[in-house]
Write a protein that holds these residues in place. Sequence first.
Motif, PDB file in Angstrom:
ATOM      1  N   LEU A  19       0.841  -1.189   0.000  1.00  0.00           N
ATOM      2  CA  LEU A  19       0.000   0.000   0.000  1.00  0.00           C
ATOM      3  C   LEU A  19       0.880   1.244   0.000  1.00  0.00           C
ATOM      4  N   PRO A  20       0.438   2.382  -0.604  1.00  0.00           N
ATOM      5  CA  PRO A  20      -0.933   2.667  -1.038  1.00  0.00           C
ATOM      6  C   PRO A  20      -1.259   2.229  -2.463  1.00  0.00           C
ATOM      7  N   ASP A  21      -0.374   1.506  -3.144  1.00  0.00           N
ATOM      8  CA  ASP A  21      -0.718   1.020  -4.478  1.00  0.00           C
ATOM      9  C   ASP A  21      -1.918   0.074  -4.381  1.00  0.00           C
ATOM     10  N   PRO A  22      -2.829   0.137  -5.347  1.00  0.00           N
ATOM     11  CA  PRO A  22      -4.049  -0.683  -5.256  1.00  0.00           C
ATOM     12  C   PRO A  22      -3.761  -2.169  -5.410  1.00  0.00           C
ATOM     13  N   ARG A  23      -4.343  -2.950  -4.519  1.00  0.00           N
ATOM     14  CA  ARG A  23      -4.232  -4.404  -4.603  1.00  0.00           C
ATOM     15  C   ARG A  23      -5.380  -5.007  -5.409  1.00  0.00           C
ATOM     16  N   TRP A  24      -6.525  -4.320  -5.429  1.00  0.00           N
ATOM     17  CA  TRP A  24      -7.736  -4.769  -6.137  1.00  0.00           C
ATOM     18  C   TRP A  24      -7.927  -3.848  -7.335  1.00  0.00           C
ATOM     19  N   THR A  25      -7.753  -4.380  -8.546  1.00  0.00           N
ATOM     20  CA  THR A  25      -7.747  -3.541  -9.740  1.00  0.00           C
ATOM     21  C   THR A  25      -8.640  -4.132 -10.819  1.00  0.00           C
ATOM     22  N   VAL A  26      -9.537  -3.317 -11.361  1.00  0.00           N
ATOM     23  CA  VAL A  26     -10.339  -3.724 -12.513  1.00  0.00           C
ATOM     24  C   VAL A  26      -9.473  -3.550 -13.753  1.00  0.00           C
ATOM     25  N   VAL A  27      -9.156  -4.650 -14.419  1.00  0.00           N
ATOM     26  CA  VAL A  27      -8.257  -4.598 -15.567  1.00  0.00           C
ATOM     27  C   VAL A  27      -9.012  -4.584 -16.892  1.00  0.00           C
ATOM     28  N   GLU A  28     -10.300  -4.968 -16.863  1.00  0.00           N
ATOM     29  CA  GLU A  28     -11.117  -4.905 -18.074  1.00  0.00           C
ATOM     30  C   GLU A  28     -12.573  -4.740 -17.674  1.00  0.00           C
ATOM     31  N   ALA A  29     -13.289  -3.867 -18.392  1.00  0.00           N
ATOM     32  CA  ALA A  29     -14.700  -3.623 -18.098  1.00  0.00           C
ATOM     33  C   ALA A  29     -15.459  -3.436 -19.401  1.00  0.00           C
ATOM     34  N   ASN A  30     -16.523  -4.207 -19.565  1.00  0.00           N
ATOM     35  CA  ASN A  30     -17.390  -4.091 -20.732  1.00  0.00           C
ATOM     36  C   ASN A  30     -18.843  -4.057 -20.266  1.00  0.00           C
ATOM     37  N   GLY A  31     -19.636  -3.174 -20.863  1.00  0.00           N
ATOM     38  CA  GLY A  31     -21.043  -3.086 -20.513  1.00  0.00           C
ATOM     39  C   GLY A  31     -21.277  -2.249 -19.270  1.00  0.00           C
ATOM     40  N   THR A  32     -22.557  -1.984 -18.999  1.00  0.00           N
ATOM     41  CA  THR A  32     -22.954  -1.150 -17.863  1.00  0.00           C
ATOM     42  C   THR A  32     -23.888  -1.927 -16.950  1.00  0.00           C
ATOM     43  N   SER A  33     -23.545  -1.961 -15.664  1.00  0.00           N
ATOM     44  CA  SER A  33     -24.391  -2.618 -14.669  1.00  0.00           C
ATOM     45  C   SER A  33     -24.042  -2.073 -13.295  1.00  0.00           C
ATOM     46  N   GLU A  34     -24.946  -1.301 -12.712  1.00  0.00           N
ATOM     47  CA  GLU A  34     -24.714  -0.782 -11.368  1.00  0.00           C
ATOM     48  C   GLU A  34     -24.657  -1.911 -10.347  1.00  0.00           C
ATOM     49  N   GLU A  35     -25.484  -2.941 -10.550  1.00  0.00           N
ATOM     50  CA  GLU A  35     -25.493  -4.073  -9.625  1.00  0.00           C
ATOM     51  C   GLU A  35     -24.141  -4.779  -9.621  1.00  0.00           C
ATOM     52  N   LEU A  36     -23.594  -5.033 -10.803  1.00  0.00           N
ATOM     53  CA  LEU A  36     -22.309  -5.724 -10.877  1.00  0.00           C
ATOM     54  C   LEU A  36     -21.195  -4.858 -10.302  1.00  0.00           C
ATOM     55  N   ASP A  37     -21.233  -3.565 -10.577  1.00  0.00           N
ATOM     56  CA  ASP A  37     -20.214  -2.670 -10.017  1.00  0.00           C
ATOM     57  C   ASP A  37     -20.291  -2.634  -8.492  1.00  0.00           C
ATOM     58  N   ARG A  38     -21.505  -2.725  -7.949  1.00  0.00           N
ATOM     59  CA  ARG A  38     -21.652  -2.751  -6.497  1.00  0.00           C
ATOM     60  C   ARG A  38     -21.032  -4.027  -5.922  1.00  0.00           C
TER      61      ARG A  38
END
Length: 224
Positions: A35-54
């Motif tokens: 830390l403080p470098d992020p350990r949990w990183t989204v490396v690819e994202a396709n589409g839109t979904s608030e539920e999935l992002d939550r």
Amino acid sequence: MARTEPPPSLRAAFTVELTDGEAFREIRYDPRIQLPDPRWTVVEANGTSEELDRVVEEWGEEISPDGWLIPDDLEASMGGVVEADDLGRLWRIEFEHQPSSNDGPIDRWASEHLIGYTWLDPVGQNLVRVEYHSFGPFDAPGGGRVDSYTHQYILHQDPEYGVSFISAFMVDVQGEILREDISRSYRARITDIDFFFSSPVEESRFLRQRNAGNGPVIGVMVRQ
């Protein structure tokens, strides 16, 4: 059962793919990153979904996101003696979830409405799948109604340490919340994983116990 309940010092760096049918997220987690470098990183994202992002956000905010990959307390959840159906290559073990000391209010509530099944390879003595199914429709906490609920996860064995970990899981739920029908289907798949011990002392102790064949035992009565 010892293969599913290793010591807390066993950690994992992993990559997971998540989807809910509307969007896709690929996440990389590595607790060895300072830390403080992020350990949990989204490396690819396709589409839109608030539920999935939550779901992604809440998982990443866990103290140890890799803890979700270990089906801890499975022995306590199954109880001491269970019955199994001999289905040939695999045994199907049916059990009612027994709340343990680590369970919270949601776990205790779920145990009243779900039946569990585990699938065991009797030759290799490995659990390969765990399932939870609802008995039928039931009221959900905080209002609402659940018409059907299914939760499954697939187990694989790590070749280095011999522990079982969740390599994929699926959640399907249908019901009604605030007079609106809901239908959710989540899928997760681990595509890469690297286990390691944060404590060399714990690693040595674990390897000694594993080589000695010590571990908790579940009594299984087989129905032919």
